[in-house]
Design a protein around this motif. Structure first.
Motif: not given
Ligand code: UD1
Length: 344
Positions: A277, A280-281, A283-285, A287, A289, A325, A329
Motif C-alpha cells: 500500500e 502504491h501510495g 506512485e499515486k502521490a 506520479g 512509477k 500522501e 511527497r
C-alpha cells in the motif's frame, strides 16, 4: 529568557527536525552530535529553515568529560532530548558490543550529569520494537515487552529500564519515553530529511533512491504474510509530526505536568499501512512509477504492528496530522533536492 534544551544527535534525521520545532516553539537549542552518521552542514540547513542558528558542539556522548564541558559552557540546560544512538538493526547483530557501548554508555553518562547540572528531565527515543510482534493490535503502552530480536532492539529495552531504575533510585529527574513507530518523510522545505549511510536498510529511503534511479529495484520482503495483501504492515509516522511530539513532551516536563516521574507514550498515527500500500501510495502521490519485485521474507521482520496513540492524543495533546500522501511527497522532494545538491 528562552529555556535551554540540549539535543543529542541533533544533526540526525529525527533530531534535526526536532531542533527546528523546538526553535519554532521558542526554545534555545544546543546540539551535541559526533557526526558519525550526519553532517555539520545540517546546522546550516536548520538555520535556513528556522531562521535561528542552534549552538553546535561536536562531542561524542561516550566522552564523559567532553559532555560535562558542554553542561558547563551552556549553563542552565533545563531538559535533554536524547537521540544520539546507533540504529542499524543488521549492523547491531554483527557488532553487538558497539551497540551496547554506544547506546548504553551514552545514556548512562547523560543520566549521571543531569542532576549535577540541575537538568530537570529527559525525553528518550524509544521504539515500537520493544513490543516485538504484539498479541493484540493496535498496540497500547501496556502491552508486554517481548524479547528483543536484535542487539539494537535490546538497547532500547535496556535503556528504558536504566531510566526507570535511575528515577526509582531517587535521582531528581523525570523522563518521557517516546516509542516511535516508523518515522518517514522529510521537512516540507526539502532542506532536512533522512540521509542514509550507504545502501539504505529502511523502506522509504530505499524506495526514493529506486525512484530516482540510484537503486535498480526495490525488493519487497515477502507477500505471503497473514495480512490482507500478504506484505508486512507498519504505522508510518511523519517525521515533523514526530518532532512535535518531542516539543510537547519537553513542555510537559518543564511545566511539571507529569502524572508519573517516568511516562511512556506511543507515537504513531494509529493506522496500519502495508508495504505494498505504501508503494502504491507513493506512485499515486508523486506520479512516479516504481520498479519493485517481491522477494523472500527478511529474517526478524515483525508481521504487523500499529499504534494505539490514544494516550499521546489525550495526555500530551498530540496527534499525527500530516497525510500519508503529503508525507510521501515530502520524501520524494527531499530525494530530488539531494540530487540537485549533488549529494545522492
Ligand atoms: C526497523 C526496526 C526498528 C527500527 C527501525 C529504524 C525491527 C523489527 N525494527 O523497523 O526497531 O527503529 O527499523 O531503523 O528490526 N522493507 C522492504 N524492502 C526494503 C526495506 C524494507 O520490503 O528494502 C519492508 C520490511 O520488510 C518491513 C517494512 O518494509 O516490512 C519496514 O521496514 P523498515 O523500514 O526496515 O523498518 P522496520 O523493520 O519496521
Amino acid at each position: 529568557m528562552k529555556e535551554r534544551i540540549l539535543v543529542t544527535g541533533g544533526t540526525g534525521y529525527i533530531g534535526s527536525h526536532t531542533v527546528v520545532e523546538l526553535q519554532n516553539a521558542g526554545y534555545d537549542v544546543v546540539i551535541v552530535d559526533n557526526l558519525s552518521n550526519s553532517h555539520a552542514d545540517v546546522v546550516d540547513n536548520i538555520e535556513q529553515v528556522s531562521g535561528i542558528r542552534p549552538a553546535f558542539e561536536k562531542v561524542d556522548c561516550l566522552d564523559f568529560q567532553g559532555l560535562e564541558e558542554v553542561f558547563k559552557k551552556y549553563a542552565g540546560i533545563k531538559a535533554i532530548i536524547h537521540f544520539a544512538a546507533s540504529k542499524a538493526v543488521g549492523e547491531s547483530v554483527e557488532k553487538p558490543l558497539k551497540y551496547y557501548r554506544n547506546n548504553l554508555v551514552s545514556l548512562i553518562n547523560i543520566l549521571e550529569l543531569m542532576p549535577r547540572y540541575g537538568v530537570e528531565g529527559i525525553v528518550f527515543s524509544s521504539s515500537c520494537t520493544v513490543y516485538g510482534q504484539p498479541d493484540t493490535l493496535p498496540v497500547t503502552e501496556e502491552a508486554p515487552i517481548k524479547k528483543a530480536e536484535s542487539p539494537y532492539g535490546n538497547t532500547k529495552q535496556i535503556n528504558e529500564e536504566i531510566i526507570h531504575d535511575t528515577v526509582a533510585s531517587g535521582s531528581p529527574i523525570t523522563a518521557i519515553l517516546l516509542r516511535y513507530f516508523n518515522p518517514i518523510g522529510a521537512h516540507s522545505s526539502a532542506l532536512l530529511g533522512e540521509l542514509p549511510n550507504g545502501v539504505p536498510q529502511n523502506l522509504v529511503p530505499y524506495l526514493t533512491q529506486t525512484a530516482i534511479g540510484i537503486r535498480e529495484k526495490l525488493s519487497v520482503f515477502g507477500d505471503d504474510y497473514d495480512t490482507p495483501d500478504g506484505s508486512c504492515i507498519r504505522d508510518f509516522i511523519n517525521v515533523v509530526d514526530l518532532a512535535k511530539a518531542h516539543v510537547v513532551s519537553i513542555r510537559r516536563i518543564l511545566e511539571h505536568k507529569q502524572d508519573e516521574k517516568v511516562e511512556v507514550f506511543n507515537i504513531g498515527t494509529g493506522r496500519g499501512l502495508s508495504v505494498l500500500e505504501l508503494i502504491h501510495g507513493f506512485e499515486k502521490a508523486t506520479g512516479v512509477k516504481l520498479n519493485y519485485q517481491i522477494v523472500g521474507r527478511r529474517p526478524g521482520d515483525i508481521v504487523k504492528v500499529w499504534a494505539n496513540p490514544e494516550r499521546a492524543n489525550k495526555v500530551l495533546g498530540w496527534k499525527a496530522e500530516i497525510s500519508i500522501e503529503d508525507t510521501l511527497r515530502s520524501a520524494w522532494n527531499w530525494q530530488l533536492k539531494l540530487r540537485e545538491r549533488g549529494i545522492q
